[in-house]
Design an enzyme around this catalytic site. Structure first.
Site, PDB file in Angstrom:
ATOM      1  N   GLN A  77     -36.221 -82.528  72.250  1.00 43.48           N
ATOM      2  CA  GLN A  77     -35.312 -81.789  71.339  1.00 43.48           C
ATOM      3  C   GLN A  77     -35.950 -80.818  70.508  1.00 43.48           C
ATOM      4  OE1 GLN A  77     -34.609 -85.042  67.829  1.00 43.48           O
ATOM      5  NE2 GLN A  77     -34.326 -85.934  70.116  1.00 43.48           N
ATOM      6  N   HIS A  79     -34.853 -79.074  66.409  1.00 46.99           N
ATOM      7  CA  HIS A  79     -33.876 -79.133  65.313  1.00 46.99           C
ATOM      8  C   HIS A  79     -34.114 -77.791  64.593  1.00 46.99           C
ATOM      9  CE1 HIS A  79     -34.242 -83.403  65.867  1.00 46.99           C
ATOM     10  NE2 HIS A  79     -35.343 -83.409  65.484  1.00 46.99           N
ATOM     11  N   GLU A 112     -38.856 -83.192  59.924  1.00 42.90           N
ATOM     12  CA  GLU A 112     -39.144 -84.734  59.844  1.00 42.90           C
ATOM     13  C   GLU A 112     -40.873 -85.144  59.983  1.00 42.90           C
ATOM     14  OE1 GLU A 112     -36.825 -85.494  63.239  1.00 42.90           O
ATOM     15  OE2 GLU A 112     -38.288 -85.649  64.701  1.00 42.90           O
ATOM     16  N   HIS A 242     -40.085 -81.207  70.624  1.00 40.31           N
ATOM     17  CA  HIS A 242     -40.967 -82.539  70.742  1.00 40.31           C
ATOM     18  C   HIS A 242     -40.123 -83.745  71.582  1.00 40.31           C
ATOM     19  CE1 HIS A 242     -38.046 -82.756  67.153  1.00 40.31           C
ATOM     20  NE2 HIS A 242     -38.080 -83.949  67.332  1.00 40.31           N
ATOM     21  N   ARG A 261     -30.606 -80.943  72.228  1.00 43.83           N
ATOM     22  CA  ARG A 261     -31.235 -81.755  73.339  1.00 43.83           C
ATOM     23  C   ARG A 261     -31.676 -80.740  74.479  1.00 43.83           C
ATOM     24  NH1 ARG A 261     -27.623 -85.107  70.804  1.00 43.83           N
ATOM     25  NH2 ARG A 261     -28.801 -87.190  69.973  1.00 43.83           N
TER      26      ARG A 261
END
Length: 379
Positions: A77, A79, A112, A242, A261
């Protein structure tokens, strides 16, 4: 069933890959006696969050804290950054896209930080193009040769993009057999003992057994393998491709559930949107070392404004001031610690799996006891 045991609940047959602590509307936390956290925060946001946090992020927590424990490898995926998330969310809102079909459930970015509680395996970010070419070279599979050709023609970010696009498009266009042939070639090379990276071929073989024919299995040839040992942390920026493969970790991110995804999942995959979101520049994984506040407490400073992670380990000998400001979530990791503040000198006890919210106006937080606690806070 690592997460249920950690939380002190009874495991069921249903796998649990994540548990959330925060105020995201998809899964808001419940406060003991005060209802949902978002509703509680809306009652007095400037006191609970701080005027500066409200001014920067609005009347909610700017971060989301999770426990993560992949039962099998989680999706490959990426982001979005803030501008992509805002534009995508507005576009889907205007078009009235069914919530179940949306890429952008909110208008926020999702960088993240992962803090390992056990050995934690992942792939993250693109390898140097020449190294990726070395791993593809000699694989007796048409798809591998096509990807290699792109990298040899342009050992740059452009070549990486062409090779990765070739992989995803081939896999989406009925190319499962081509993907399987490439994964089989990696497995054969591993058995031969002549692999240029036994670790990578092992990852590809493992992924292929979990997701046969999925292009994400072969993507590991282009991505950096990562092992985090307990206490180590990795930052994944917006745009970073990642996948988390195995292990148990604390994950701290911006308050978003925007996930695009590319594979390794039965969930919705949107390849065109993924390809528009990726940062194609090859770079090693971003490991974040803690800066030590004192001999008990380390702070993991992520290069974003939304969050920072602090971890304290106490041996029962002394009480300690826990650095931090603004609204904080404290998650017990081991043992049992007493948490007090200027506003609440009696405090509460936090054991493993328990989480407590500390409002912005509570002042200095102190810890005592024997155990370890992680704190999500705002820089």
């Amino acid at each position: 069933m690592v997460i249920p045991r950690f939380l002190g609940s009874t495991p069921t047959e249903r796998p649990v890959a994540e548990h959330w602590f925060g105020a995201h509307p998809s899964a808001p936390s419940m406060l003991d006696g005060d209802g949902e956290l978002p509703t509680y925060l809306a009652g007095d946001p400037e006191r609970l969050l701080g005027a500066d946090v409200v001014a920067r992020f609005g009347p909610t927590l700017p971060y989301l804290l999770k426990l993560i424990a992949p039962v099998r490898p989680l999706s490959l995926q990426v982001h979005p950054d803030l501008s992509q998330a805002r534009a995508g969310h507005e576009r889907e809102e205007s078009a009235g896209v069914d919530p179940l079909l949306r890429n952008y459930t909110d208008a926020n970015h999702k960088p993240e930080l992962v803090y390992a509680l056990t050995n934690f395996e992942a792939v993250s970010g693109f390898r140097a193009p020449r190294r990726a070419a070395e791993l593809l070279d000699g694989l007796d599979a048409p798809l591998a040769r096509e990807m290699l050709g792109h990298l040899q023609a342009s050992p740059t970010a452009s070549g990486v993009r062409a090779a990765f696009t070739q992989l995803l498009v081939s896999g989406a266009d009925g190319g499962a057999s081509a993907v399987e042939a490439t994964a089989a070639a990696c497995a054969a090379r591993l058995r031969s003992g002549r692999s240029p990276s036994a670790r990578t071929d092992t990852i590809v073989t493992h992924l292929a057994s979990a997701y046969p024919g999925d292009p994400g299995t072969v993507a590991a040839l282009l991505l950096n393998p990562v092992t985090l040992h307990p206490g180590e942390a990795m930052f994944v920026p917006a745009g970073g491709v990642h996948a988390y493969l195995s292990g148990f970790a604390v994950e701290l991110m911006a308050n978003s559930d925007n996930v695009l995804r590319a594979g390794l999942t039965p969930k919705r995959v949107d390849i065109p949107e993924v390809l528009e979101t990726i940062d194609w520049v090859a770079a090693p994984p971003i490991r974040i070392a803690p800066e030590m506040f004192d001999e008990c407490t380390g702070v993991y400073y992520a290069p974003v404004d939304d969050f920072e992670l602090s971890v304290a380990t106490l041996d029962g000998q002394h009480d300690r001031r826990f650095p931090g400001r603004g609204p904080r979530l404290l998650l017990g990791l081991d043992g049992e610690l007493s948490v007090t503040s200027d506003a609440d000198p009696d405090g509460v006890t936090v054991a493993r799996g328990q989480c407590v919210f500390v409002a912005a106006d509570e002042g200095t937080v102190r810890l005592s006891g024997t155990g370890r606690v992680a704190q999500a806070g705002v820089p």
